[in-house]
Structure formats: structure tokens, C-alpha cells
Enzyme design. Structure first.
Site, PDB file in Angstrom:
ATOM      1  CD  GLU A 157      -5.189   6.856  13.988  1.00 51.16           C
ATOM      2  OE1 GLU A 157      -6.194   7.424  14.495  1.00 51.16           O
ATOM      3  OE2 GLU A 157      -5.275   5.879  13.230  1.00 51.16           O
ATOM      4  CD  GLU A 177      -8.789   3.762  15.663  1.00 51.28           C
ATOM      5  OE1 GLU A 177      -9.856   3.793  15.029  1.00 51.28           O
ATOM      6  OE2 GLU A 177      -8.350   4.723  16.325  1.00 51.28           O
TER       7      GLU A 177
END
Ligand code: BGP
Length: 464
Positions: free
Chosen positions: A362, A174
Site C-alpha cells: 500500500e 495492518e
């Protein structure tokens, strides 16, 4: 039908599962000192550099010592891949050493050998918010261009050591979180500094480091596939007012697509000019970005948000980024708005823009699971969440021929929440007897979703 070698699996991160935070020669990482929070006081990724190690879940779920038992359970579920990160401070305890820590390298050798025993493909995140604390204290984290050399040395060490054992990598978990929470990149910004300018300069250093790592990975082993990894933020316009629609367009572009544009296309996009930021570049930076384009796009997807040009109204939480409440969606107990259709919207957007393979690394539902009187954990809410998201993902893959490499359910075993530091926010198909204060037997226990996911994988996504 999904392709027969579709990479079904689960995902965790070293700092959220391993424990052994000072064992095996490991140095402190920033995640060892981040304050814990709870669902009413989301963790403040503030780094109190004066304190050492006061994060109550240091031992997490002690995956460092339990990994064989846990991998055997992943294999029982039928995992074809398993995503985790390598803790940077296990390999370079301070981050600026000449030589790596052999004990740390040997641990991941054992981990990958165990996965190989079950034919489970490792999917490795090189940095999952786990930079060595010393690199913050001595250099100021990613605001310092020196971090590029330290990161590239670390990445090359991994590519050389695990050549033939690992071929799927992601450079930064991220990477967009650096803009929202600069402390996650070890960047501490004083009141008198321009947060945007400092954050985007630190991000630039990460972009360069990522591009150099991609090139090194390909040079060391042509089998290596290196992905970027972005937290995706889908924002719907609150009304059909043109300015709300424009706000939603910019929310997706500036919150997600910008980070992919640089790492997939290898250059800053023209609209970056509108950010009003003057990035300090060195002369080779443009060429480095161009030569270091990623092979695939890894991303996390949990929920969607609503945006407006004037953000008035009830705010909802989300994965790092908040948004307005969507009257058509339910939310989790932590306020994340559940939206499987948003996953389709996002997959189409990413694939049509880049035409590069995608990887859902995810996705999952955080829930305060309880053990029922019959001693079982009936997490039908998690089965419902995962079923709806897998259905959505399958729909666009099968009907629109989107190239999706795999799906790794986040927190496939209960681990510490990144956002709050709680164990209470559980994601796993495997329950771990441990509470927020770190008490418990650490025993592992199958939830109802264990057998369900086993069936999903064995039917290659047909039997949901
Ligand atoms: C993402 C992180 C993961 C994971 C996930 C769920 O931002 O990449 O580390 O934690 O969020 O968030 P949380 O653990 O706060 O529920």
C-alpha cells in the site's frame, strides 16, 4: 535496475470496492455497519451492533459486477499483480458455519481466473478488517480465543480451494491496527476494562491464528508465500533532546517492529515485558508462533510523523496514527505528511532487522480529484507523489540490494476510504463516477496517472 519479475501492480480491499454486500450469500461484515465520517470527522470504528447496514457506501464501486472491466484496465496498465482481500463473510457468512458458502467461493474462482487470463498474479489478504459481524455479536470478536479456530478453518478453505491459483497471501491487513482501533478486530471494550490488556490479548489470538495459517498454507502447497502485513509508522524526533530521540525509537519499535518481531521471528521480544501486559497463553502457543513464521513482510506506507516525549504542538493526521507536524514536509488535504525519504528509512530498518523479502502493498495519495473542463483528470499531484516514492524505493533496492518483491499502488481504482468512508478521498489511476452518498453512473475513466503508471511498468521503473 529492479529485477525483471518485479511485481508491479495495484491494491484494493473487498469491503472498499466490491459492493454486493448481501449478494451471493454474503453475510454482514463489521465494515458494513461502521459509521462513515469525513476529513473533519474521521470515521469512528465504533460498532453499533443494534444497527444493521447503515454504511452509505455499501455498493462501493460495485467491483463484484465490474471486475472483468476493471481487470482489463489493470492489464492495460501492465499490472503483473493485483492485491485484494477475500471477504470472509462471503465464504462463511456468519463465520462459525460448518460448511463454506459455495457462491462466495465461486465468485473468487471467477476473479482469479480473470486475472490469470492476463497473467496477473493475485496477492490475497485473508482478512482486511472484514470479519463476519456474527462473530462479534455471538463471540466478542478477537477477544475470544474461539476466533482462532474459525479463522484457521476459513484460511484452510481458501488454501485448498485456490491451490494453484493463488500463491501470495497475507494473514491480516495492518495487524497493528488492533491495538489502535480494537473495534477493527471486532473488540468492543467497556469503560471499566483495561483497553491495553484486552487489545493485546485479542492481538495474541490473531498472532496464533496467523502462525497456524502460515503453517497450513505451507502444508497445503509448498508454493505458498505468506506475509504479515503491518501499517508502518515512521516517527522522527521533534528535537535532538535525548528523550525525544528515545520517543521516536519506541514509536517505531512499538508501532511497527513489535508486530513484525512476533510474526517474522516467531516469538515475543524481550522488551514486551516493558509493556506490563500479562498475555494469557496456552501451552502450545510458544511452539505455534515458532513454527508459523512468515515468508515476507508486507507493509503499507503513506506518510511519516514527528514525535516527542511531550507531544505538545500541532498534531497531524496519518494512517490511523497521528503525530506532530513536520515543518519540512507538505501534507495531503487529509493531513498525511508526504515523505518519500521516510520510505527509505523504513525499508532499511525492516530489511536490516529481518533480512526477509519486503513487499510494498500500500502506497498512494488520497486526493479529492476533479474532472477538468476538458473532461480529463489531471492528477499530476498523484504522479508526483508516486514518482517520488518509487524513486526512493528503487534507490535502496539498487544501491543496498534490499529484496523487494513488488509494489502495489493503493487504491489503483477509486474506492471507498477506510478511514472516512468517503469516495471523495480518491487514490486511483482510474476515476469512478460515484460520490460520497453513493450517487453516480459508476463509469470508469482513465486519469493522467493511468498512462504514466503504464509507462513506469513497461520500463520496469526506469521511465518515471
Ligand atoms: C490503510 C488500509 C487500507 C486503505 C488505506 C488508506 O490503513 O489498509 O484499507 O484504506 O489505509 O486509508 P484511507 O482509505 O483512510 O485513506
Amino acid at each position: 535496475m529492479l529485477k525483471k519479475d518485479f511485481l508491479w501492480g495495484g491494491a484494493v480491499a473487498a469491503n472498499q470496492c466490491e459492493g454486493a454486500y448481501l449478494e451471493g450469500g454474503k453475510g454482514l461484515s463489521i465494515m458494513d455497519i461502521v459509521t462513515a465520517g469525513d476529513k473533519n470527522h474521521p470515521r469512528r470504528f465504533t460498532l453499533n451492533l443494534e444497527s444493521d447496514a447503515y454504511y452509505p457506501n455499501h455498493e462501493a464501486i460495485d467491483f463484484y459486477h465490474h471486475y472483468k472491466e476493471d481487470i482489463a484496465m489493470f492489464a492495460e496498465m501492465g499490472f503483473r499483480c493485483f492485491r485484494t482481500s477475500i471477504a470472509w463473510s462471503r465464504i462463511f457468512p456468519n463465520g462459525d458455519e460448518e460448511e463454506p458458502n459455495e457462491e462466495g467461493l465461486a465468485f473468487y474462482d471467477r476473479l482469479f481466473d480473470e486475472l490469470k487470463r492476463y497473467h496477473i498474479e493475485p496477492i490475497i489478504t485473508i482478512s482486511h478488517y472484514e470479519m463476519p459481524l456474527h462473530l462479534v455479536k455471538a463471540y466478542g470478536g478477537w477477544r475470544n480465543r474461539k476466533l482462532i479456530d474459525f479463522y484457521v478453518k476459513y484460511a484452510k478453505t481458501l488454501f485448498q480451494r485456490y491451490r494453484g491459483k493463488v500463491r501470495y497471501w497475507m494473514t491480516f491487513n495492518e495487524i497493528n491496527s488492533t491495538i489502535h482501533v480494537p473495534a477493527i478486530a471486532g473488540v468492543i471494550i467497556s469503560e471499566k476494562e483495561d483497553k491495553k490488556q484486552v487489545s493485546y490479548q485479542a492481538l495474541h489470538h490473531q498472532f496464533i491464528a496467523s502462525a497456524l495459517a502460515v503453517k497450513a498454507a505451507h502444508d497445503i502447497d509448498s508454493d505458498n508465500k505468506v506475509g504479515c502485513m503491518v501499517m508502518t509508522t515512521v516517527g522522527y524526533p521533534k528535537t535532538s533532546h535525548p528523550l525525544d530521540v528515545e520517543a521516536a525509537q519506541q514509536y517505531l519499535r512499538d508501532g511497527t517492529l513489535f508486530f513484525c518481531d512476533v510474526q517474522v521471528r516467531g516469538a515475543y521480544p524481550s522488551y514486551f515485558h516493558s509493556y506490563g501486559i500479562d498475555i494469557q497463553m496456552e501451552e502450545n502457543d510458544t511452539q505455534i508462533l515458532k513454527e508459523g513464521c512468515v515468508d515476507y513482510i508486507g507493509f503499507s506506507y503513506y506518510s511519516s510523523n514527528v514525535v516527542a516525549h511531550h507531544m505538545e504542538g500541532e498534531l497531524c493526521d496519518g494512517n490511523i496514527v497521528k503525530g506532530l507536524k513536520n515543518p519540512y514536509l507538505e501534507a495531503s488535504a487529509w493531513g498525511w505528511q508526504i515523505d518519500p525519504d521516510g520510505l527509505k528509512y523504513l525499508m532499511r530498518t525492516l530489511y536490516e532487522r529481518y533480512e526477509k523479502p519486503l513487499f510494498i502493498v500500500e502506497n498512494g495519495l488520497g486526493y479529492a480529484d476533479e474532472i477538468s473542463e476538458d473532461g480529463k483528470i489531471h492528477d499530476d499531484y498523484r504522479i508526483a507523489y508516486l514518482r517520488s516514492h518509487i524513486q526512493a524505493m528503487k534507490e535502496v533496492v539498487e544501491h543496498e540490494h534490499i529484496d523487494l518483491l513488488g509494489y502495489t499502488a493503493w487504491g489503483c481504482i477509486d474506492i471507498v476510504s477506510a478511514g472516512t468512508g468517503e469516495m471523495k478521498k480518491r487514490y486511483g489511476m482510474i476515476y469512478v463516477d460515484r460520490d460520497d452518498a453513493g450517487n453516480g453512473t459508476n463509469q470508469r475513466k482513465k486519469k493522467d496517472s493511468f498512462a504514466w503508471y503504464q509507462k513506469v511498468i513497461s520500463s520496469n521503473g526506469e521511465d518515471l
